[in-house]
Design an enzyme around this catalytic site. Structure first.
Site, PDB file in Angstrom:
ATOM      1  N   ASP A   1      35.974  38.350  41.275  1.00 50.47           N
ATOM      2  CA  ASP A   1      36.426  38.176  39.953  1.00 50.47           C
ATOM      3  C   ASP A   1      35.777  39.625  38.922  1.00 50.47           C
ATOM      4  O   ASP A   1      34.788  39.541  38.497  1.00 50.47           O
ATOM      5  CB  ASP A   1      35.885  36.770  39.275  1.00 50.47           C
ATOM      6  CG  ASP A   1      36.220  36.684  37.893  1.00 50.47           C
ATOM      7  OD1 ASP A   1      37.145  37.492  37.478  1.00 50.47           O
ATOM      8  OD2 ASP A   1      35.871  35.763  37.121  1.00 50.47           O
TER       9      ASP A   1
ATOM     10  N   LYS B   1      35.145  42.488  32.943  1.00 46.98           N
ATOM     11  CA  LYS B   1      33.868  42.528  32.781  1.00 46.98           C
ATOM     12  C   LYS B   1      33.143  43.692  32.458  1.00 46.98           C
ATOM     13  O   LYS B   1      33.652  44.522  33.333  1.00 46.98           O
ATOM     14  CB  LYS B   1      33.255  41.486  33.975  1.00 46.98           C
ATOM     15  CG  LYS B   1      33.860  40.137  34.059  1.00 46.98           C
ATOM     16  CD  LYS B   1      33.143  39.538  35.312  1.00 46.98           C
ATOM     17  CE  LYS B   1      33.912  38.088  35.867  1.00 46.98           C
ATOM     18  NZ  LYS B   1      33.377  37.163  34.772  1.00 46.98           N
TER      19      LYS B   1
ATOM     20  N   GLU C   1      40.009  32.689  34.493  1.00 43.97           N
ATOM     21  CA  GLU C   1      41.035  32.712  35.841  1.00 43.97           C
ATOM     22  C   GLU C   1      40.782  31.328  36.718  1.00 43.97           C
ATOM     23  O   GLU C   1      41.565  30.983  37.247  1.00 43.97           O
ATOM     24  CB  GLU C   1      41.064  34.016  36.509  1.00 43.97           C
ATOM     25  CG  GLU C   1      39.883  33.977  37.646  1.00 43.97           C
ATOM     26  CD  GLU C   1      38.510  33.844  37.097  1.00 43.97           C
ATOM     27  OE1 GLU C   1      38.247  34.332  36.187  1.00 43.97           O
ATOM     28  OE2 GLU C   1      37.526  33.410  38.057  1.00 43.97           O
TER      29      GLU C   1
ATOM     30  N   ARG D   1      40.109  28.324  36.023  1.00 40.98           N
ATOM     31  CA  ARG D   1      40.650  26.996  35.590  1.00 40.98           C
ATOM     32  C   ARG D   1      42.422  27.038  35.841  1.00 40.98           C
ATOM     33  O   ARG D   1      42.988  26.104  36.066  1.00 40.98           O
ATOM     34  CB  ARG D   1      40.612  26.864  34.084  1.00 40.98           C
ATOM     35  CG  ARG D   1      41.220  27.893  33.256  1.00 40.98           C
ATOM     36  CD  ARG D   1      40.411  27.979  31.869  1.00 40.98           C
ATOM     37  NE  ARG D   1      39.145  28.260  31.941  1.00 40.98           N
ATOM     38  CZ  ARG D   1      38.156  28.326  30.892  1.00 40.98           C
ATOM     39  NH1 ARG D   1      38.686  27.885  29.599  1.00 40.98           N
ATOM     40  NH2 ARG D   1      37.187  29.056  30.982  1.00 40.98           N
TER      41      ARG D   1
HETATM   42 ZN    ZN Z   1      35.663  33.374  37.747  1.00 39.64          ZN
HETATM   43 MN    MN Z   2      36.326  35.130  35.470  1.00 40.89          MN
END
Ligand code: ZN
Ligand code: MN
Length: 499
Positions: free
Chosen positions: A268, A275, A347, A349
């Site tokens: 991720d 991020k 993401e 969910r």
């Molecule tokens: Zn994640």
């Molecule tokens: Mn994420």
């Protein structure tokens, strides 16, 4: 499977060999069989205890090299504290403490006796489980290994018990559960260049060898099903996504299954809402929920659990590229509900939305439990001691809380409610995937609830417990394998036909 610690059971009267491990309480009292086995070395224990200020506290260890009067290299005495207060998780801890005292290759005898008599079969089995859980190491990418390096332990352990047959019978299923934990830890620890969705699906497919029915849905199949929420996350990656359905049919034919659903974001980056660089490498563990589900399905199938169970995992990579989804995009989930993407880093969910809906509709399970490293906010709320639990069903929530205390894989119930739910309404679509920082774990759970179709359901936010959790007596690994023991116990205690 890890065979770092091999465990067998022998009678209490068997001669002790190698390193000898015994137990004493806060009065330094040893059991009768222990005193007999130690002979004159039993007296040494008192003197060594005084010299080392060892007071028999629960989990404390007294290490006596070359004890006089005993043909053993070392005698290790484990404190039990007050034996009457001991719980299952204390015996797990004792096992972990023991392995922690070993180094290199060992031959070990554990005298499984409390001051007042032999340990029960389940207590002895918990010691064995703790020993194996502690011994786990993930070092397959270290090319310069030496025996005994990095705390690596090999041990051939004989546990001396009152009833060998009963202890063996008790430990047989537990050994499969430990294997399940190890599978989950391995998956979480693997680097993301090795473990991407297709490879993860291939590893889950290995469960076929033990009788699990495995179906892998590729992009074409998921497109046909209309899994637009999951596919939206996956579209920015060069590695195509997968959904894997694992079925174990150990229960009555036609009986509704239990369902376990895992978030499997193999890496991720956050996507376009990228991020920060610091600790981004930890996001290889964003598939801890899916890893747990695979480990759990292994445990259930290997111990031939008398239950019907589904494991379903959504596997994707969340990457930023020219084809990645944008904030502002609106996707249509399999349920038909539309979702405005506010933050591409929310993401997990989106992945779960389609897998939960698919499982609810296709299998009509008794319940669904999903596990997901879903939000950083759950760590702000609960730290790394408890997983956050959200549920629409009090009975399921209470059962999870209880088995959490038993296994030491604790959960803490968090709220759901219409006031939270409306926070994810969107001005352009049916809902949005993020509503900001406040109550971030709760609004994430509200989002998931919109996709469970009224099925009894619990969501475990394991962002704080699945990876990077503080090391414990029974876990020295970055990926903890959290949830396997918890959910196996939920099944065996409440849903399995008794033999
Ligand atoms: Zn994640
Ligand atoms: Mn994420």
């Amino acid at each position: 499977m890890s065979d770092a610690v091999k465990v067998g059971f022998v009678p209490l009267s068997a001669p002790a060999r190698g390193i000898v491990i015994a137990f004493c309480d806060e009065q330094l009292k040893l059991g009768a069989a222990t005193r007999k086995a130690l002979g004159t070395a039993a007296e040494t224990v008192k003197r060594a205890a005084a010299a080392h200020q060892f007071k028999g506290k629960s989990g404390a260890a007294l290490d006596i090299p070359a004890p006089e009067g005993l043909k053993a290299d070392r005698l290790i005495v484990i404190g039990t504290g007050k034996p009457a207060e001991l719980k299952e998780k204390d015996f797990l801890k004792f096992g972990g403490v023991m392995t922690g005292k070993l180094a290199g290759s060992n031959s070990v005898t554990v005298i499984a006796e409390l001051p007042d008599g032999a340990m029960t079969p389940d207590q002895a089995a918990a010691v064995a489980t703790g020993m194996r859980l502690r011994a786990y190491r993930f070092d397959r990418y270290k090319t310069k290994k030496k025996d005994g390096d990095n705390g690596a332990v090999r041990a051939d352990v004989s546990i001396a018990v009152g009833d060998v047959a009963a202890a063996k019978k008790m430990f047989a299923p537990d050994a499969h559960i430990v294997d399940g934990v190890i599978i989950a830890r391995d998956l979480v620890n693997e680097p993301p260049n090795v473990l991407y969705p297709e490879e993860f699906a291939r590893r889950a497919s290995q469960l076929r060898k033990i009788g699990v029915d495995v179906t892998v849905l590729d992009v074409k199949a998921m497109t046909k099903l209309g899994m637009g929420a999951l596919l939206g996350v996956s579209q920015g990656s060069a590695r195509p996504g997968r959904t894997v359905i694992m079925r174990w049919n150990g229960g009555k034919k036609g009986e509704a299954p239990l369902a376990f659903v895992g978030k499997g974001v193999c890496f991720d980056t956050g996507g376009i809402s990228i991020k920060p660089a610091g600790s981004m490498e930890d996001m290889k563990g964003d598939m801890g929920g899916a890893a747990c589900v695979v480990g759990l399905m292994h445990a259930l199938a290997a111990r031939k659990a008398k239950v019907n169970a589904i494991g379903a995992i959504g596997l994707v990579e969340n990457m930023p590229d020219g084809n990645a989804q944008r904030p502002g995009d609106i996707v249509t989930s399999m349920s038909g509900q539309t979702i405005e993407i506010i933050n591409t880093d929310a993401e997990g969910r989106l992945v779960l939305a389609d897998v939960l809906w698919y499982v609810a509709k296709k299998f009509k399970p008794k319940f669904m439990v999903d596990l997901a490293t879903l939000t950083g906010a759950i760590m702000v709320a609960l730290g790394t001691e408890h997983a956050g639990m959200f549920s629409n069903n009090d009975e399921l929530a209470e059962r999870l809380a209880k088995v959490g205390l038993e296994t030491g894989e604790k959960v803490w119930r968090m709220p759901l409610g219409p006031e939270y739910d409306k926070q994810i309404d969107s001005q352009f679509a049916d809902m949005k995937n993020s509503s900001g920082r406040n109550g971030g774990s709760i609004t994430a759970a509200q989002f998931l609830q919109r996709f469970v179709d009224g099925t009894p359901w619990a969501h475990l936010d394991i962002a704080g417990t699945a990876m990077g959790a503080p090391k414990s007596e029974i876990n020295q690994s970055w990926g903890s394998g959290y949830g396997v023991r918890l959910l196996d116990r939920l099944v065996s205690e409440y849903y399995e036909a008794k033999k």
